[in-house]
Scaffold this active site. Structure first.
Site, PDB file in Angstrom:
ATOM      1  N   GLU A  10     -28.909  43.455   3.830  1.00 26.04           N
ATOM      2  CA  GLU A  10     -27.594  43.978   3.463  1.00 26.04           C
ATOM      3  C   GLU A  10     -27.397  45.411   3.926  1.00 26.04           C
ATOM      4  O   GLU A  10     -26.269  45.901   3.990  1.00 26.04           O
ATOM      5  CB  GLU A  10     -27.376  43.847   1.947  1.00 26.04           C
ATOM      6  CG  GLU A  10     -28.402  44.568   1.081  1.00 26.04           C
ATOM      7  CD  GLU A  10     -27.970  45.985   0.723  1.00 26.04           C
ATOM      8  OE1 GLU A  10     -26.777  46.287   0.814  1.00 26.04           O
ATOM      9  OE2 GLU A  10     -28.840  46.776   0.354  1.00 26.04           O
ATOM     10  N   ALA A 291     -28.466  37.948 -11.275  1.00 23.10           N
ATOM     11  CA  ALA A 291     -29.595  37.441 -10.487  1.00 23.10           C
ATOM     12  C   ALA A 291     -30.237  38.567  -9.686  1.00 23.10           C
ATOM     13  O   ALA A 291     -31.466  38.673  -9.609  1.00 23.10           O
ATOM     14  CB  ALA A 291     -29.120  36.330  -9.556  1.00 23.10           C
ATOM     15  N   HIS A 319     -27.575  40.838  -1.170  1.00 24.02           N
ATOM     16  CA  HIS A 319     -28.370  41.799  -1.936  1.00 24.02           C
ATOM     17  C   HIS A 319     -29.649  41.151  -2.438  1.00 24.02           C
ATOM     18  O   HIS A 319     -30.737  41.736  -2.353  1.00 24.02           O
ATOM     19  CB  HIS A 319     -27.571  42.339  -3.133  1.00 24.02           C
ATOM     20  CG  HIS A 319     -26.772  43.556  -2.844  1.00 24.02           C
ATOM     21  ND1 HIS A 319     -25.503  43.506  -2.346  1.00 24.02           N
ATOM     22  CD2 HIS A 319     -27.072  44.869  -2.967  1.00 24.02           C
ATOM     23  CE1 HIS A 319     -25.039  44.733  -2.187  1.00 24.02           C
ATOM     24  NE2 HIS A 319     -25.965  45.586  -2.550  1.00 24.02           N
TER      25      HIS A 319
END
Length: 351
Positions: A10, A291, A319
């Protein structure tokens, strides 16, 4: 020394924060290069520099490259020390992300800690305080940790000025006598218990909050008792946030969106509705942001215990995948992701 290329995955600040946290937890030196390479303004911004300096203070690390705009940081950790710390971002940058950086190592310290944090508490692209308090910290408690957070003052982007106090008690001692987190499975959210919506307005007209709550009420069939406009001081703004919370038997999920210039109240509220619906319809235990937050502490718990763990989430973000890649550089962990109906099953296995 472990080297992390911040241009991979990312390509944002999360890779730096995770690398710092894992370096402190494991005692392994790290160098992060190409920091935030995929952002419009690469390198260390004020909030990222604050995370580096906070990590340095918590473990008396040797640090190179800790200056604004730097695209490379070297970090050689010392022993993590509990105690009292005061960290200020100096801008509206998220102090919740700073907490994310130093919390895992402080949970493994031998002494409790008290943190006084100043900066943004309700920021776009960062976990807001209600998410940390209601969704994330209760799951850390299931891992054997105890963390209490108090919001003393809201800090909205772009004004900032938020103040948070956090007390951290180390996890219980493991087989080797050192604090250790415990893994647990989280594949079901459990029966619904309570759901409610909040619209925060500071130096913003009240009708904005009322319009936002009307959207939540229509979308979720909520009654008036489930709709709240908490009182805020006028000097905490200007700022606006919409927060929807869903308490279930195994987890509490929190979704938020933030007011912007030239964006209607209804549009802001619909962002919350769309994200919450994605989680509700998936049947997963947690949403995408929770998460992300769970992955690193659960990985530490798996390594400490030697036991695998798994959880379901409504979607897997870039991410999370980037976080998993960084974790694998520090810990002997195998992260597996597979579809499970409308949800995703994330399994962490000891390597």
């Amino acid at each position: 020394m472990i080297e992390i290329d911040g241009s991979e995955g990312e390509g944002g600040g999360q890779m730096l924060r995770s690398a710092l946290s894992l370096s402190m937890c494991t005692g392994q030196p790290v160098r992060v290069v190409n920091i935030r390479a995929k952002r419009s303004r690469p390198g260390l911004m004020r909030q990222h520099l604050a995370c580096v300096l906070a990590a340095r203070d918590v473990c008396d690390a040797e640090v190179t490259g800790a200056e604004p705009g730097s695209r490379e940081v070297g970090f050689v950790p010392g022993a993590v020390r509990g105690g009292e710390y005061h960290f200020a971002i100096g801008t509206a940058g998220s102090c919740m992300l700073l907490l994310q950086t130093v919390l895992p190592p402080l949970l493994l310290a031998r002494e409790p800690s008290r943190l006084l944090l100043a900066g943004g508490t309700h920021n776009p692209l960062a976990p807001p305080f209600p998410f940390i308090e209601r969704a994330f910290l209760p799951l850390l408690e299931r891992m054997g940790a105890r963390v209490e957070a108090k919001l003393h003052r809201h800090g909205f982007f772009p004004a900032g000025g938020g103040q948070v106090e956090v007390e951290v008690w180390p996890a219980a001692a493991g087989a080797d006598g050192r604090p250790a987190l415990l893994p647990f499975d989280l594949t079901e959210r459990g029966e619904p218990r309570e759901a409610w919506g909040e619209a925060l307005v500071a130096a913003v007209p009240r009708h904005v909050a009322e319009r936002e709550l009307a959207v939540l009420a229509t979308a979720f069939g909520w009654r008036e008792a489930q709709l709240r406009i908490p009182p805020l001081r006028a000097n905490e703004g200007p700022g606006n946030a919409v927060v929807a919370s869903f308490s279930c038997g195994q987890v509490c999920e929190v979704f938020a969106a933030f007011g912007e210039k030239a964006v209607t109240a209804e549009t802001v509220a619909r962002r919350v509705v769309n994200e919450a619906r994605g989680w509700l319809e998936s049947g997963a235990a947690v949403g995408p942001h929770l998460a992300d937050q769970l992955l690193l502490p659960l990985a530490l718990a798996v390594v400490h215990s030697g036991r695998a763990t798994r959880f379901t989430c409504s979607s897997v973000t870039e991410h999370l995948r980037s976080n998993a890649a960084v974790i694998a550089r520090f810990l002997p962990i195998d992260c597996r992701i597979e579809a499970q109906g409308a949800a995703q099953l994330v399994s962490l296995l000891p390597g």
